[in-house]
Design a protein around this motif. Sequence first.
Motif, PDB file in Angstrom:
ATOM      1  N   LEU A  60      -8.286  -0.055  -3.734  1.00 32.61           N
ATOM      2  CA  LEU A  60      -7.243  -0.950  -2.446  1.00 32.61           C
ATOM      3  C   LEU A  60      -8.552  -2.441  -2.118  1.00 32.61           C
ATOM      4  O   LEU A  60      -8.426  -2.971  -2.123  1.00 32.61           O
ATOM      5  N   VAL A  61      -9.270  -1.879  -1.058  1.00 34.50           N
ATOM      6  CA  VAL A  61     -10.463  -3.151  -0.578  1.00 34.50           C
ATOM      7  C   VAL A  61     -11.042  -4.164  -1.608  1.00 34.50           C
ATOM      8  O   VAL A  61     -11.019  -4.795  -1.876  1.00 34.50           O
ATOM      9  N   GLU A  62     -11.462  -3.640  -2.850  1.00 33.11           N
ATOM     10  CA  GLU A  62     -12.468  -3.777  -3.763  1.00 33.11           C
ATOM     11  C   GLU A  62     -11.279  -5.024  -4.666  1.00 33.11           C
ATOM     12  O   GLU A  62     -11.995  -5.803  -5.211  1.00 33.11           O
ATOM     13  N   TRP A  63      -9.621  -4.261  -4.726  1.00 38.91           N
ATOM     14  CA  TRP A  63      -8.850  -5.254  -5.038  1.00 38.91           C
ATOM     15  C   TRP A  63      -8.398  -6.209  -4.503  1.00 38.91           C
ATOM     16  O   TRP A  63      -7.967  -7.328  -5.082  1.00 38.91           O
ATOM     17  N   ALA A  64      -8.245  -5.613  -3.396  1.00 37.10           N
ATOM     18  CA  ALA A  64      -7.820  -6.868  -2.355  1.00 37.10           C
ATOM     19  C   ALA A  64      -8.846  -8.177  -2.281  1.00 37.10           C
ATOM     20  O   ALA A  64      -8.786  -8.860  -2.293  1.00 37.10           O
ATOM     21  N   VAL A  65     -10.183  -7.243  -2.802  1.00 40.88           N
ATOM     22  CA  VAL A  65     -10.855  -9.105  -1.977  1.00 40.88           C
ATOM     23  C   VAL A  65     -11.551 -10.096  -4.081  1.00 40.88           C
ATOM     24  O   VAL A  65     -11.408 -11.178  -3.662  1.00 40.88           O
ATOM     25  N   LYS A  66     -11.272  -8.722  -4.687  1.00 40.72           N
ATOM     26  CA  LYS A  66     -11.160 -10.005  -5.849  1.00 40.72           C
ATOM     27  C   LYS A  66     -10.300 -10.904  -6.251  1.00 40.72           C
ATOM     28  O   LYS A  66     -10.419 -11.706  -7.193  1.00 40.72           O
ATOM     29  N   ASN A  67      -8.843 -10.579  -5.846  1.00 46.14           N
ATOM     30  CA  ASN A  67      -7.913 -10.785  -6.323  1.00 46.14           C
ATOM     31  C   ASN A  67      -7.726 -11.765  -4.830  1.00 46.14           C
ATOM     32  O   ASN A  67      -6.393 -12.676  -4.513  1.00 46.14           O
TER      33      ASN A  67
ATOM     34  N   SER B 253      -7.040   5.797   8.254  1.00 49.09           N
ATOM     35  CA  SER B 253      -7.757   5.958   9.007  1.00 49.09           C
ATOM     36  C   SER B 253      -9.397   4.836   8.082  1.00 49.09           C
ATOM     37  O   SER B 253     -10.198   3.648   8.658  1.00 49.09           O
ATOM     38  N   GLU B 254      -9.911   5.626   7.145  1.00 43.62           N
ATOM     39  CA  GLU B 254     -10.348   5.106   6.285  1.00 43.62           C
ATOM     40  C   GLU B 254     -10.137   3.706   5.265  1.00 43.62           C
ATOM     41  O   GLU B 254     -11.195   2.915   5.173  1.00 43.62           O
ATOM     42  N   LEU B 255      -8.598   3.311   5.169  1.00 42.11           N
ATOM     43  CA  LEU B 255      -8.693   1.872   4.433  1.00 42.11           C
ATOM     44  C   LEU B 255      -8.959   0.683   6.163  1.00 42.11           C
ATOM     45  O   LEU B 255      -9.302  -0.522   6.082  1.00 42.11           O
ATOM     46  N   ALA B 256      -8.122   1.133   7.170  1.00 41.36           N
ATOM     47  CA  ALA B 256      -8.886   0.881   8.063  1.00 41.36           C
ATOM     48  C   ALA B 256     -10.170   0.148   8.241  1.00 41.36           C
ATOM     49  O   ALA B 256     -10.383  -0.700   8.819  1.00 41.36           O
ATOM     50  N   LYS B 257     -11.051   1.256   8.221  1.00 42.15           N
ATOM     51  CA  LYS B 257     -12.323   0.957   8.611  1.00 42.15           C
ATOM     52  C   LYS B 257     -13.498   0.291   7.655  1.00 42.15           C
ATOM     53  O   LYS B 257     -14.041  -0.999   7.845  1.00 42.15           O
ATOM     54  N   LEU B 258     -12.632   0.506   6.125  1.00 40.28           N
ATOM     55  CA  LEU B 258     -13.049  -0.592   5.137  1.00 40.28           C
ATOM     56  C   LEU B 258     -12.682  -1.365   4.943  1.00 40.28           C
ATOM     57  O   LEU B 258     -13.283  -2.869   4.231  1.00 40.28           O
ATOM     58  N   SER B 259     -11.126  -2.301   5.327  1.00 40.44           N
ATOM     59  CA  SER B 259     -10.763  -3.710   5.448  1.00 40.44           C
ATOM     60  C   SER B 259     -11.367  -3.943   6.937  1.00 40.44           C
ATOM     61  O   SER B 259     -11.682  -5.086   6.663  1.00 40.44           O
ATOM     62  N   SER B 260     -11.721  -3.480   7.731  1.00 40.80           N
ATOM     63  CA  SER B 260     -12.222  -4.013   8.647  1.00 40.80           C
ATOM     64  C   SER B 260     -13.584  -5.154   8.369  1.00 40.80           C
ATOM     65  O   SER B 260     -13.950  -6.051   9.333  1.00 40.80           O
ATOM     66  N   GLU B 261     -14.761  -4.090   8.227  1.00 37.73           N
ATOM     67  CA  GLU B 261     -15.810  -3.981   7.712  1.00 37.73           C
ATOM     68  C   GLU B 261     -15.657  -5.464   6.118  1.00 37.73           C
ATOM     69  O   GLU B 261     -16.454  -6.099   6.347  1.00 37.73           O
ATOM     70  N   ALA B 262     -14.542  -4.870   5.212  1.00 39.51           N
ATOM     71  CA  ALA B 262     -14.200  -6.332   4.398  1.00 39.51           C
ATOM     72  C   ALA B 262     -14.044  -7.887   5.134  1.00 39.51           C
ATOM     73  O   ALA B 262     -13.490  -8.639   4.429  1.00 39.51           O
ATOM     74  N   GLY B 263     -12.883  -7.881   6.464  1.00 41.14           N
ATOM     75  CA  GLY B 263     -12.510  -8.420   7.010  1.00 41.14           C
ATOM     76  C   GLY B 263     -10.922  -9.069   6.646  1.00 41.14           C
ATOM     77  O   GLY B 263     -10.854 -10.379   6.769  1.00 41.14           O
TER      78      GLY B 263
ATOM     79  N   VAL C 255       0.822  -0.946   0.092  1.00 39.64           N
ATOM     80  CA  VAL C 255       0.079   0.029   0.180  1.00 39.64           C
ATOM     81  C   VAL C 255       0.521   1.042  -0.065  1.00 39.64           C
ATOM     82  O   VAL C 255       1.908   1.551   0.721  1.00 39.64           O
ATOM     83  N   HIS C 256       1.054   2.133  -0.936  1.00 43.24           N
ATOM     84  CA  HIS C 256       1.068   3.376  -0.711  1.00 43.24           C
ATOM     85  C   HIS C 256       0.273   4.636  -0.492  1.00 43.24           C
ATOM     86  O   HIS C 256      -0.878   4.478  -1.900  1.00 43.24           O
ATOM     87  N   PRO C 257       0.202   5.558   0.071  1.00 44.41           N
ATOM     88  CA  PRO C 257      -0.718   6.421   0.270  1.00 44.41           C
ATOM     89  C   PRO C 257      -1.592   7.473  -1.081  1.00 44.41           C
ATOM     90  O   PRO C 257      -2.505   8.306  -1.149  1.00 44.41           O
ATOM     91  N   GLU C 258      -0.368   7.027  -2.069  1.00 47.07           N
ATOM     92  CA  GLU C 258       0.006   8.137  -2.776  1.00 47.07           C
ATOM     93  C   GLU C 258      -0.629   7.195  -4.063  1.00 47.07           C
ATOM     94  O   GLU C 258      -1.541   7.955  -5.400  1.00 47.07           O
ATOM     95  N   GLY C 259      -1.429   5.754  -4.085  1.00 46.04           N
ATOM     96  CA  GLY C 259      -1.310   4.977  -5.039  1.00 46.04           C
ATOM     97  C   GLY C 259      -3.284   5.152  -5.170  1.00 46.04           C
ATOM     98  O   GLY C 259      -4.065   6.585  -4.451  1.00 46.04           O
ATOM     99  N   PRO C 260      -3.538   4.157  -5.070  1.00 43.43           N
ATOM    100  CA  PRO C 260      -5.565   4.018  -4.874  1.00 43.43           C
ATOM    101  C   PRO C 260      -5.655   4.518  -3.637  1.00 43.43           C
ATOM    102  O   PRO C 260      -4.909   4.267  -3.174  1.00 43.43           O
ATOM    103  N   SER C 261      -6.768   4.963  -3.993  1.00 39.58           N
ATOM    104  CA  SER C 261      -7.899   4.911  -3.261  1.00 39.58           C
ATOM    105  C   SER C 261      -8.211   4.007  -1.923  1.00 39.58           C
ATOM    106  O   SER C 261      -8.182   2.175  -2.287  1.00 39.58           O
TER     107      SER C 261
END
Length: 321
Positions: free
Chosen positions: A139-146, A169-179, A129-135
């Motif tokens: 990132l979460v969508e890509w991780a789940v898909k792959n 914090s946004e990545l953490a929130k979405l990651s937690s929701e996605a497991g 992950v890089h904070p200047e890369g994908p939102s």
Amino acid sequence: MAKSENPWTQAAQPCKFAHRLSALTPAPLIIDAHTHAFPKTAVADPAGWAAKQCEPHWQKLVVPEKGRPSLQGWVDQDAFLETMERDGINQAVLLGWYWENPESCQIHNEEMAQWLRDFPNRFRAMASVHPEGPSPSELVEWAVKNQFSGFGELLPSIQNSRLSEPFWSELAKLSSEAGLLFNFHVTEPVGRPHPGRTPTPLEDFEQFIAQNPDLKIILSHWGGGLFLHELNPYVRKLFRNVYYDCSASPLLYDSKIFATACEVVGPHKILFGSDFPLRLYPRKDQTPGWLRFLQEIRDQNLGSEQENQIFAGNAADLFHL
């Protein structure tokens, strides 16, 4: 492989626990929760990759100055799998890296995604992950898909970022929701100077964990000793979803740390991790492997139940193996 050719059995013969092994005893399940599969071009030419991708921190770690030998070992997919088979490693978690260039993260993630497609029963992976890369949402969508298990190894400070920034914090929130899980690189605050000892203020993790109590987090390298603070009842309750891996432990700590960690946080919070293909015993081994580290842990006489939790049970639960 014929039983008489099993290198793990052969290596165990002179050890004090050899009497427990027999042809009728199944090999113990072992999951390495902290390994790396770097991009092919990086493995082929580490210095060239670092220069091309503008990765000075990684270059400092893997291409030492003054011609000193690197602790980093290099393996392709075939060599990785062959060493797993030789040393009795059933499954491995491939971790990303805290690259300074967002493009490097993408290249590395695609490499790991290919390994997952090639051998889905042997590997799990966590994305760079890089904070200047994908939102965060991308990132979460890509991780789940792959079919990635989360994100790591994370070290925001190398990327001129702080955990307090909204991106994390946004990545953490979405990651937690996605497991999905997080894995952080954590450095010991005191000790022998080495290129990998980048400041990782422990209070930053406390604040981040307090803000994301439901996110399952793995702190690498024994969390830089942070696990000792779980003797504080407030921290113990706060860190209920925090785990610690023992990656690179022989290079950092006395082997007594295993018994100490089991006493402080319990074996249910400890994950076996090696940092493969890092050479953990550079004075003894020219190539990376697991056998010596496995034996060092078994020599601590933790007991079969605790060993099973550390070697496989905890990782199996976290990574749904």
